[in-house]
Design a protein around this motif. Structure first.
Motif, PDB file in Angstrom:
ATOM      1  N   ARG A 193       0.804  -1.225   0.000  1.00  0.00           N
ATOM      2  CA  ARG A 193       0.000   0.000   0.000  1.00  0.00           C
ATOM      3  C   ARG A 193       0.836   1.273   0.000  1.00  0.00           C
ATOM      4  O   ARG A 193       0.493   2.218  -0.703  1.00  0.00           O
ATOM      5  N   PRO A 194       1.946   1.382   0.763  1.00  0.00           N
ATOM      6  CA  PRO A 194       2.730   2.618   0.702  1.00  0.00           C
ATOM      7  C   PRO A 194       3.196   2.955  -0.703  1.00  0.00           C
ATOM      8  O   PRO A 194       3.125   4.114  -1.130  1.00  0.00           O
ATOM      9  N   ALA A 195       3.664   1.954  -1.460  1.00  0.00           N
ATOM     10  CA  ALA A 195       4.103   2.202  -2.828  1.00  0.00           C
ATOM     11  C   ALA A 195       2.939   2.672  -3.695  1.00  0.00           C
ATOM     12  O   ALA A 195       3.087   3.572  -4.525  1.00  0.00           O
ATOM     13  N   ALA A 196       1.750   2.069  -3.500  1.00  0.00           N
ATOM     14  CA  ALA A 196       0.576   2.471  -4.276  1.00  0.00           C
ATOM     15  C   ALA A 196       0.154   3.895  -3.938  1.00  0.00           C
ATOM     16  O   ALA A 196      -0.225   4.670  -4.824  1.00  0.00           O
ATOM     17  N   VAL A 197       0.229   4.262  -2.664  1.00  0.00           N
ATOM     18  CA  VAL A 197      -0.115   5.629  -2.253  1.00  0.00           C
ATOM     19  C   VAL A 197       0.863   6.623  -2.859  1.00  0.00           C
ATOM     20  O   VAL A 197       0.465   7.687  -3.368  1.00  0.00           O
ATOM     21  N   ALA A 198       2.160   6.297  -2.844  1.00  0.00           N
ATOM     22  CA  ALA A 198       3.171   7.185  -3.422  1.00  0.00           C
ATOM     23  C   ALA A 198       2.940   7.348  -4.918  1.00  0.00           C
ATOM     24  O   ALA A 198       3.080   8.457  -5.470  1.00  0.00           O
ATOM     25  N   GLU A 199       2.599   6.260  -5.601  1.00  0.00           N
ATOM     26  CA  GLU A 199       2.345   6.321  -7.044  1.00  0.00           C
ATOM     27  C   GLU A 199       1.115   7.181  -7.330  1.00  0.00           C
ATOM     28  O   GLU A 199       1.103   7.996  -8.257  1.00  0.00           O
ATOM     29  N   SER A 200       0.058   7.022  -6.526  1.00  0.00           N
ATOM     30  CA  SER A 200      -1.148   7.831  -6.716  1.00  0.00           C
ATOM     31  C   SER A 200      -0.860   9.309  -6.462  1.00  0.00           C
ATOM     32  O   SER A 200      -1.379  10.179  -7.173  1.00  0.00           O
ATOM     33  N   PHE A 201      -0.047   9.583  -5.450  1.00  0.00           N
ATOM     34  CA  PHE A 201       0.329  10.971  -5.183  1.00  0.00           C
ATOM     35  C   PHE A 201       1.081  11.555  -6.370  1.00  0.00           C
ATOM     36  O   PHE A 201       0.838  12.710  -6.772  1.00  0.00           O
ATOM     37  N   ALA A 202       1.996  10.787  -6.963  1.00  0.00           N
ATOM     38  CA  ALA A 202       2.767  11.282  -8.109  1.00  0.00           C
ATOM     39  C   ALA A 202       1.844  11.614  -9.277  1.00  0.00           C
ATOM     40  O   ALA A 202       2.047  12.629  -9.970  1.00  0.00           O
ATOM     41  N   ARG A 203       0.834  10.773  -9.514  1.00  0.00           N
ATOM     42  CA  ARG A 203      -0.098  11.050 -10.613  1.00  0.00           C
ATOM     43  C   ARG A 203      -0.913  12.305 -10.330  1.00  0.00           C
ATOM     44  O   ARG A 203      -1.123  13.137 -11.233  1.00  0.00           O
ATOM     45  N   LEU A 204      -1.374  12.463  -9.104  1.00  0.00           N
ATOM     46  CA  LEU A 204      -2.104  13.679  -8.748  1.00  0.00           C
ATOM     47  C   LEU A 204      -1.218  14.912  -8.891  1.00  0.00           C
ATOM     48  O   LEU A 204      -1.649  15.959  -9.389  1.00  0.00           O
ATOM     49  N   GLY A 209      -0.274  19.795  -9.348  1.00  0.00           N
ATOM     50  CA  GLY A 209       0.782  20.241  -8.447  1.00  0.00           C
ATOM     51  C   GLY A 209       1.020  21.730  -8.410  1.00  0.00           C
ATOM     52  O   GLY A 209       1.776  22.214  -7.567  1.00  0.00           O
ATOM     53  N   THR A 210       0.392  22.486  -9.325  1.00  0.00           N
ATOM     54  CA  THR A 210       0.625  23.932  -9.342  1.00  0.00           C
ATOM     55  C   THR A 210      -0.603  24.731  -8.939  1.00  0.00           C
ATOM     56  O   THR A 210      -0.641  25.941  -9.144  1.00  0.00           O
ATOM     57  N   ASP A 211      -1.620  24.068  -8.373  1.00  0.00           N
ATOM     58  CA  ASP A 211      -2.836  24.820  -8.035  1.00  0.00           C
ATOM     59  C   ASP A 211      -2.862  25.328  -6.600  1.00  0.00           C
ATOM     60  O   ASP A 211      -3.834  25.939  -6.170  1.00  0.00           O
ATOM     61  N   GLY A 212      -1.781  25.063  -5.860  1.00  0.00           N
ATOM     62  CA  GLY A 212      -1.650  25.650  -4.539  1.00  0.00           C
ATOM     63  C   GLY A 212      -2.235  24.849  -3.398  1.00  0.00           C
ATOM     64  O   GLY A 212      -2.150  25.281  -2.245  1.00  0.00           O
ATOM     65  N   ARG A 213      -2.810  23.678  -3.658  1.00  0.00           N
ATOM     66  CA  ARG A 213      -3.397  22.910  -2.554  1.00  0.00           C
ATOM     67  C   ARG A 213      -2.289  22.351  -1.665  1.00  0.00           C
ATOM     68  O   ARG A 213      -1.223  21.978  -2.144  1.00  0.00           O
ATOM     69  N   PRO A 214      -2.519  22.252  -0.363  1.00  0.00           N
ATOM     70  CA  PRO A 214      -1.499  21.781   0.575  1.00  0.00           C
ATOM     71  C   PRO A 214      -1.421  20.251   0.605  1.00  0.00           C
ATOM     72  O   PRO A 214      -2.274  19.556   0.053  1.00  0.00           O
ATOM     73  N   VAL A 215      -0.429  19.752   1.312  1.00  0.00           N
ATOM     74  CA  VAL A 215      -0.224  18.306   1.420  1.00  0.00           C
ATOM     75  C   VAL A 215      -1.451  17.629   2.025  1.00  0.00           C
ATOM     76  O   VAL A 215      -1.857  16.549   1.586  1.00  0.00           O
ATOM     77  N   ARG A 216      -2.061  18.254   3.025  1.00  0.00           N
ATOM     78  CA  ARG A 216      -3.204  17.612   3.680  1.00  0.00           C
ATOM     79  C   ARG A 216      -4.355  17.407   2.702  1.00  0.00           C
ATOM     80  O   ARG A 216      -5.137  16.451   2.853  1.00  0.00           O
ATOM     81  N   ALA A 219      -3.628  14.248   0.925  1.00  0.00           N
ATOM     82  CA  ALA A 219      -3.868  13.116   1.826  1.00  0.00           C
ATOM     83  C   ALA A 219      -5.361  12.796   1.891  1.00  0.00           C
ATOM     84  O   ALA A 219      -5.759  11.624   1.856  1.00  0.00           O
ATOM     85  N   GLU A 220      -6.194  13.823   1.955  1.00  0.00           N
ATOM     86  CA  GLU A 220      -7.641  13.602   1.996  1.00  0.00           C
ATOM     87  C   GLU A 220      -8.131  12.937   0.705  1.00  0.00           C
ATOM     88  O   GLU A 220      -8.967  12.025   0.741  1.00  0.00           O
ATOM     89  N   LEU A 221      -7.627  13.391  -0.432  1.00  0.00           N
ATOM     90  CA  LEU A 221      -8.022  12.793  -1.706  1.00  0.00           C
ATOM     91  C   LEU A 221      -7.641  11.322  -1.782  1.00  0.00           C
ATOM     92  O   LEU A 221      -8.355  10.508  -2.384  1.00  0.00           O
ATOM     93  N   LEU A 222      -6.526  10.977  -1.164  1.00  0.00           N
ATOM     94  CA  LEU A 222      -6.030   9.607  -1.220  1.00  0.00           C
ATOM     95  C   LEU A 222      -6.560   8.748  -0.073  1.00  0.00           C
ATOM     96  O   LEU A 222      -6.282   7.544  -0.022  1.00  0.00           O
TER      97      LEU A 222
END
Length: 312
Positions: A193-204, A209-216, A219-222
């Motif tokens: 699961r950690p690898a899948a979460v990291a991959e999903s984050f990379a796609r998002l 990545g330039t719209d200004g949304r924070p890390v949290r 995390a909520e989207l994932l």
């Protein structure tokens, strides 16, 4: 051009750390890019001691014996090969004899025309060592030779041509599957699961990545906590989500400054900053220069690329 060990105290490795190589450009119109044979790039292209780079390296090995070592993975040389070393990875050539072929070196700043190439490089880094069949070897050899020739001539518009040829090389390499893979890492990142979460984050990140949304918000989207996202991304990349977000915004700002006539205020808005003054402070902190100076001097500097990614 040559690769070099850092010469300033700020860039020197800490005690017990492996050497960190950078690109050292000597041409007045120098670009953070170089291409040539193992011989023309210099002895560090065959370095037998573990070291890291501040730049990307692509190698097309046409001849030689020995072993190529990247982090903990080892590949015995049975040319032809195509390999990728990412910035920060530890690598060296072990017992190499008769090593020959072409080498392409470039930094992330060189990818302004094709920002999506960063995602291609990240995915290629999951399977960084390919053994090529005959037709693929021939096509790759022709493309590498074109890169070397264009770089050597330095004719008008050569930077644009180099970026386009590099983009074609990355896209074609990304198409290679299955039989082209050889050795450790060929099956991609470790399952879980950690690898899948990291991959999903990379796609998002590639899309938003330039719209200004924070890390949290990511995390909520994932569907995970910010702490879990941080640990998953750190395990997969060695860096934090916050660092990758800052880098994505910085790259897009650089691309817009260098390739468009948008005002600084407009670019700030495009990269998720409501306050242009804060955007300017952010840009200077991340790049060491102001947006105006970056736009004025882009591609007319002679960079000596030192250091690594911005601190987390």
């Amino acid at each position: 051009m040559r690769t070099a060990l850092p010469r300033t105290p700020a860039a020197a490795p800490r005690d017990c750390d492996p050497p960190m190589h950078r690109l050292e450009m000597r041409m007045p119109e120098g670009l953070p890019f170089a291409a040539g044979t193992f011989d023309s790039i210099g002895p560090m292209s065959r370095a037998a001691f573990p070291h890291r780079h501040t730049f990307y390296e692509i190698v097309h090995v046409t001849r030689g014996t020995g072993t190529h070592v990247v982090d903990l993975a080892r590949w015995e040389l049975r040319p032809p090969h195509l390999g990728l070393i990412l910035p920060g990875q530890l690598h060296h050539w072990e017992d190499a004899r008769g090593l020959d072929g072409h080498v392409v070196l470039f930094t992330g700043d060189f990818l302004l025309d094709h920002p999506g190439d960063r995602d291609l490089l990240r995915r290629l880094g999951e399977n960084p060592w390919l053994t090529l069949d005959g037709p693929t070897h021939a096509r790759t050899g022709l493309l590498m030779a074109e890169l070397v020739e264009e770089y050597g001539h330095g004719a008008d518009g050569f930077a644009t041509v180099l970026r386009s040829l590099l983009h074609v090389l990355l896209v074609r390499t990304a198409r290679l599957r299955g039989p082209g893979a050889d050795g450790p890492g060929a099956s991609g990142p470790p399952p879980g699961r950690p690898a899948a979460v990291a991959e999903s984050f990379a796609r998002l990140l590639a899309r938003t990545g330039t719209d200004g949304r924070p890390v949290r918000a990511y995390a909520e989207l994932l569907g995970v906590t910010p702490g879990y996202l941080t640990e998953a991304v750190r395990a997969a990349t060695g860096r934090t989500p916050g660092t990758l977000l800052r880098e994505a915004r910085t790259r897009e700002a650089q691309r817009l400054l260098a390739r468009t006539e948008l005002s600084v205020r407009q670019i700030a808005a495009r990269t998720g900053f409501s306050d242009p003054a804060y955007f300017c402070r952010f840009f200077r902190r991340e790049t060491g220069t102001s947006p105006g100076d970056f736009r004025k001097h882009h591609d007319r500097r002679a960079p000596s690329i030192e250091g690594g990614p911005p601190p987390a």
